[in-house]
Write a protein that holds these residues in place. Sequence first.
Motif, short mmCIF file in Angstrom:
data_model
loop_
_atom_site.label_atom_id
_atom_site.label_comp_id
_atom_site.label_asym_id
_atom_site.label_seq_id
_atom_site.Cartn_x
_atom_site.Cartn_y
_atom_site.Cartn_z
N LEU A 161 -14.67 2.28 -1.46
CA LEU A 161 -13.85 1.24 -2.07
C LEU A 161 -14.38 0.83 -3.44
N TYR B 96 -7.93 3.92 5.12
CA TYR B 96 -8.90 3.42 4.14
C TYR B 96 -9.08 4.38 2.98
N SER C 134 -2.61 -0.20 -8.33
CA SER C 134 -3.97 0.18 -7.92
C SER C 134 -4.69 -1.03 -7.34
N ALA D 119 -5.10 4.77 -5.03
CA ALA D 119 -5.29 3.78 -6.09
C ALA D 119 -5.79 4.45 -7.37
N SER E 170 -6.02 5.18 0.77
CA SER E 170 -5.69 4.13 -0.20
C SER E 170 -6.61 4.18 -1.40
N CYS E 171 -7.87 4.51 -1.19
CA CYS E 171 -8.80 4.61 -2.32
C CYS E 171 -8.39 5.74 -3.26
N LEU F 152 -5.81 -1.75 -3.21
CA LEU F 152 -7.18 -2.01 -2.77
C LEU F 152 -7.35 -3.44 -2.28
N TYR G 256 0.84 -1.20 0.00
CA TYR G 256 0.00 0.00 0.00
C TYR G 256 0.88 1.25 0.00
N TRP H 294 -12.39 1.18 -6.97
CA TRP H 294 -12.14 0.00 -7.79
C TRP H 294 -12.65 0.22 -9.21
#
Length: 426
Positions: free
Chosen positions: A140, A69, A87, A76, A72-73, A91, A56, A144
């Motif tokens: 998330l 959290y 990416s 990514a 990271s979103c 996730l 990460y 994605w």
Amino acid sequence: MPRAAAFPEGTIRQQTTSEQREASGERVAERLRRLCAATLESNWTLGTRQGVEFAYTRPSPERYPWQWYWDSCFNAIVWRRFDRERSRRELETLLAAARGDGFIGHTIFWERPLHGARRLFYNVIEAGDFTTATIQPPMLAWAWRAAVGDPAREPAIVAHHDFVTRERDLEGDGLLWLIQPDESGLDASPQFDPIWRLRAQGLPGFIALVHRNRRLGFRIAAVRQAGGPVVCEVLTNVLHGLSQLALGRPSVTPALIERLYDEASGAFLARAWPATGRRIPLTWSALAPLALPDLPEAIGRRLVEEQLLSRRFWTVVAPPSVATDEPSFSLRQRALGLRRYWRGPTWLNSAWLVWLGLVRLGYHEHAAALADGACSAVLRSGLREFYRPHDGRGMGASHFAWSALVLELLEPDRASARSHLPDRVR
């Protein structure tokens, strides 16, 4: 000797100036790309914890070493410009920290356990817990969709969003409720001052709030039974709404408008239970619904023209996290010796989210101006945690990864006009 061809006066100079501007712009763009790539790379970390591999982007290596959290979103989403596999791994590392019921904590302590004074106010039940017991805005599935592919094909992502909806939709209308201000990601935002008062984040009483909720297991049903407060917050539900659309589910935008849109002011405001009799200060969260692709155009244009483009929000680096005419607007990073975030400076994730609305609604000149302000701030100060809205000076942590979102403004993706969602949303 033949005479040279005649040119209108100033034409050669204008062409040269235009070429110089173009070349200069290319150099600036390349400089920003290199800076963002280098920061993401330097913040990238790999390892194994109890047999589970992780990978990460640390938000800022010195101040924020763990996996957050929503950081990271956002990270990514930017990583897809350089390496889509990272990416995915970013996730998937969040998903690796999920409980069996789909819960993912807002901070995951992969590299080393929680330590020091943070144990007093972090939302863990026991000192050695692997993650916090509270959420951050559930984005998330949207991340994605923007960076990897279709989240509806990933059972773990579906389970995560099912959990959040099941546990936090208290009224059955699809909107989520929070038990603490930091669950919104906006920490000490003044919008929470009238709700939590002396227990608002960044005040000494916040520790008492954490300890009370710790005794209740950070369960929202127990918190509500104990008298609350619990809060239905705008940004949290915008990111939740984007994830629901990313999953191909019905939109929560109508419920957001019905519950949180204030027709009198033309802005979206948080609602608390029990209701607070005090006025909720105007913060950038009121503008966050601009990121929703199905926000009615009339509401979106009113948000832009009456709020975003007003002096209170349209600064050199827009938007400030609090309207500049609010008494609570401040550029101080500390109060009573404690950090108080989101009380004035501009964060680039918020700039990007409102920029999405400008692009969708056709405010292209204003979208370009917002992008110019963000790029100039990064060129001046590097990738910082946040920036002074009036002059772009960097503040907070250095080498801050999600500020690489500046690339989303500098080099717009064609999917920006629909907020990186499919053409058809329900």
